[in-house]
Design an enzyme around this catalytic site. Sequence first.
Site, PDB file in Angstrom:
ATOM      1  N   TRP A 138       0.804  -1.225   0.000  1.00 42.80           N
ATOM      2  CA  TRP A 138       0.000   0.000   0.000  1.00 42.80           C
ATOM      3  C   TRP A 138       0.839   1.279   0.000  1.00 42.80           C
ATOM      4  O   TRP A 138       0.431   2.292   0.552  1.00 42.80           O
ATOM      5  CB  TRP A 138      -0.985   0.016   1.182  1.00 42.80           C
ATOM      6  CG  TRP A 138      -1.631  -1.293   1.431  1.00 42.80           C
ATOM      7  CD1 TRP A 138      -2.520  -1.941   0.625  1.00 42.80           C
ATOM      8  CD2 TRP A 138      -1.445  -2.153   2.566  1.00 42.80           C
ATOM      9  NE1 TRP A 138      -2.888  -3.142   1.183  1.00 42.80           N
ATOM     10  CE2 TRP A 138      -2.246  -3.305   2.362  1.00 42.80           C
ATOM     11  CE3 TRP A 138      -0.676  -2.056   3.724  1.00 42.80           C
ATOM     12  CZ2 TRP A 138      -2.293  -4.349   3.286  1.00 42.80           C
ATOM     13  CZ3 TRP A 138      -0.726  -3.096   4.628  1.00 42.80           C
ATOM     14  CH2 TRP A 138      -1.526  -4.219   4.406  1.00 42.80           C
ATOM     15  N   HIS A 139       1.993   1.219  -0.622  1.00 37.97           N
ATOM     16  CA  HIS A 139       2.861   2.395  -0.677  1.00 37.97           C
ATOM     17  C   HIS A 139       2.829   3.012  -2.074  1.00 37.97           C
ATOM     18  O   HIS A 139       3.863   3.273  -2.681  1.00 37.97           O
ATOM     19  CB  HIS A 139       4.300   2.023  -0.273  1.00 37.97           C
ATOM     20  CG  HIS A 139       4.415   1.592   1.154  1.00 37.97           C
ATOM     21  ND1 HIS A 139       5.555   1.009   1.677  1.00 37.97           N
ATOM     22  CD2 HIS A 139       3.520   1.654   2.185  1.00 37.97           C
ATOM     23  CE1 HIS A 139       5.356   0.729   2.961  1.00 37.97           C
ATOM     24  NE2 HIS A 139       4.134   1.118   3.289  1.00 37.97           N
ATOM     25  N   TYR A 140       1.634   3.264  -2.566  1.00 39.04           N
ATOM     26  CA  TYR A 140       1.468   3.851  -3.896  1.00 39.04           C
ATOM     27  C   TYR A 140       2.054   5.260  -3.936  1.00 39.04           C
ATOM     28  O   TYR A 140       2.009   5.982  -2.944  1.00 39.04           O
ATOM     29  CB  TYR A 140      -0.010   3.971  -4.287  1.00 39.04           C
ATOM     30  CG  TYR A 140      -0.920   2.930  -3.714  1.00 39.04           C
ATOM     31  CD1 TYR A 140      -0.725   1.584  -3.994  1.00 39.04           C
ATOM     32  CD2 TYR A 140      -1.980   3.287  -2.889  1.00 39.04           C
ATOM     33  CE1 TYR A 140      -1.566   0.622  -3.461  1.00 39.04           C
ATOM     34  CE2 TYR A 140      -2.824   2.336  -2.353  1.00 39.04           C
ATOM     35  CZ  TYR A 140      -2.607   1.004  -2.640  1.00 39.04           C
ATOM     36  OH  TYR A 140      -3.435   0.067  -2.106  1.00 39.04           O
TER      37      TYR A 140
END
Length: 585
Positions: free
Chosen positions: A517-519
């Site tokens: 979830w490190h977009y």
Amino acid sequence: MKLSLFIFLISSCLATLITTSHGDYKPWKTRYPFIRQASSFSSSSDVKEKGYDYIVVGGGTAGCPLAATLSQKYKVLLLERGDVPFTNRNVSFLSNFHLTLADTSSTSASQYFVSSDGVYNARARVLGGGSSINAGFYTRASTSYVKRVGWDAKLVNESYPWVEKQIVHEPMFEPWQRAVHDGLLEAGVSPDNGFTYDHLYGTKVGGTIFDKHGRRHSAAELLVSANPKNIDVLIHARAHKITFDMAGKKPRVVGVVFKDENGVHHEAFISRRQGSEVIVTCGAIGSPQLLLLSGIGPKADLEKLNISVVHDNKFVGKDISDNPMNAIYVPFNKPVKQSLIETVGITKKGVYIEASSGYGQSKDSISCHHGIASAEIGQLSSIPPNQRTHEAIESYKRNKKDIPYEAFQGGFILSKIANPKSKGELKLVNTNSDDNPSVTFNYFSHVQDLKACVNGIRIMKKLVKSTPFLSFTQCDKKTVDKLLNMSITANVNLIPRHTNDTKSLEQFCRDTVISIWHYHGGCHVGQVVNTNYEVMGVHRLRVIDGSTLDQSPGTNPQATVMMMGRYMGVKILRERLGKTKGLRT
């Protein structure tokens, strides 16, 4: 649609496990008297005439510290599409971390979506943003990162502590995390940097936004630093589009149209005073989506959806990235206390190594599914993706009740690509701001990412065979291969895989990729915004969040994104008022 056995909570479980504590609202309402429902907003002519100095769209990791800072000198409106985190037990407690991610209902603090790559993902839908639903790890960006992006190092080093003093803690450093720490050193990820927020090669223990009681302190709590007389925070305020005055040479922002919890539309306006702005802080998915919905983006794409073109910019939504992650499940031979990310190996091989352990719910809850990073991954069915029918899911659900509780005694070792070269894109599928856009990350499309992943798997294999691990589980070569196979057969994504194939680590990387979830990206500096984060081609509009970054900062970005909100708030005030009259940190 085929549902993943790894992500979804069966609806019958949601009724009993996913509960929100409604309790006494006075404690948080006393502390944050300026937070109210979107339906209470007044669209009167008086409000329109006066307007706000700043409208911040997105009450997330960057938006909360930004709005709190700007409110020290100016009138600010903060719009957040989700609810408050303070009374939601699944958001507030470490032990419930997986439950929010597994909740796919329309009221969840986590909005589920699947990228076109076939990888399960989640967007925050709650005040505090990603800091309200993540694993809590807090670590700064490197000094070289700060220099590369052109930030003022002095102001950066004043802005991080502003966050840390309010919501960051030293972790309890659980036994499993200590074993990971010591095992990384034995595997060659050195030196030992101890407890530090700094980004240093080697093995370290970082900070956490969970306190010693396991309670989360998200970016939403930074709003306590706001001037209560100068800020309005609206929850359940779903921004639909930004509005413009098209009369001048350049479009000029007028305000923001949003829907309240009842579906009623409102428009909030910025004042006519010089310096008033709308600032978008909706994250790497939400910010490019809102620009597109507002008419800023590739002309051809906008016209297909009958969106009036405000500014033709082919780069909006382009070059978006996600840091791919792969995991090995490690079953334990004894009970281990639950922990999320506390220690990290920062390697020179292009990967970061982290770990989580344990399971925080009661024995009864093993009959349900608990989302990404729950300790049950190694016990999941090996049903191939194309055979995941509703009947198969129900069968799995029944059989799972017979799994012994001891099977949930386990942990994960995670390997994350540090700076992925693979790029994707984001496109609208319709004009409904509540719906997810189409997102493609193109995981491992660049050969360098695949090489880095293989390096990470090799380090993980060394780690599980290290001496500190032997007190938890015996891991010889045969056992390690078995652990890899368990990860391959688990339903971690919708990508067709080559089961029981551990001979090709490249194939293992492709088959078992998941998101951490490190977009980032989609509104890049130099393409969509300038170095002051002002949207090019229009007046009075900025984007300040991870969508402007070309790399995810540090091992985990939340520290830097919160810092960024504070940093830019102070910078804007100083530029508008002068350093002597602006805010001092």
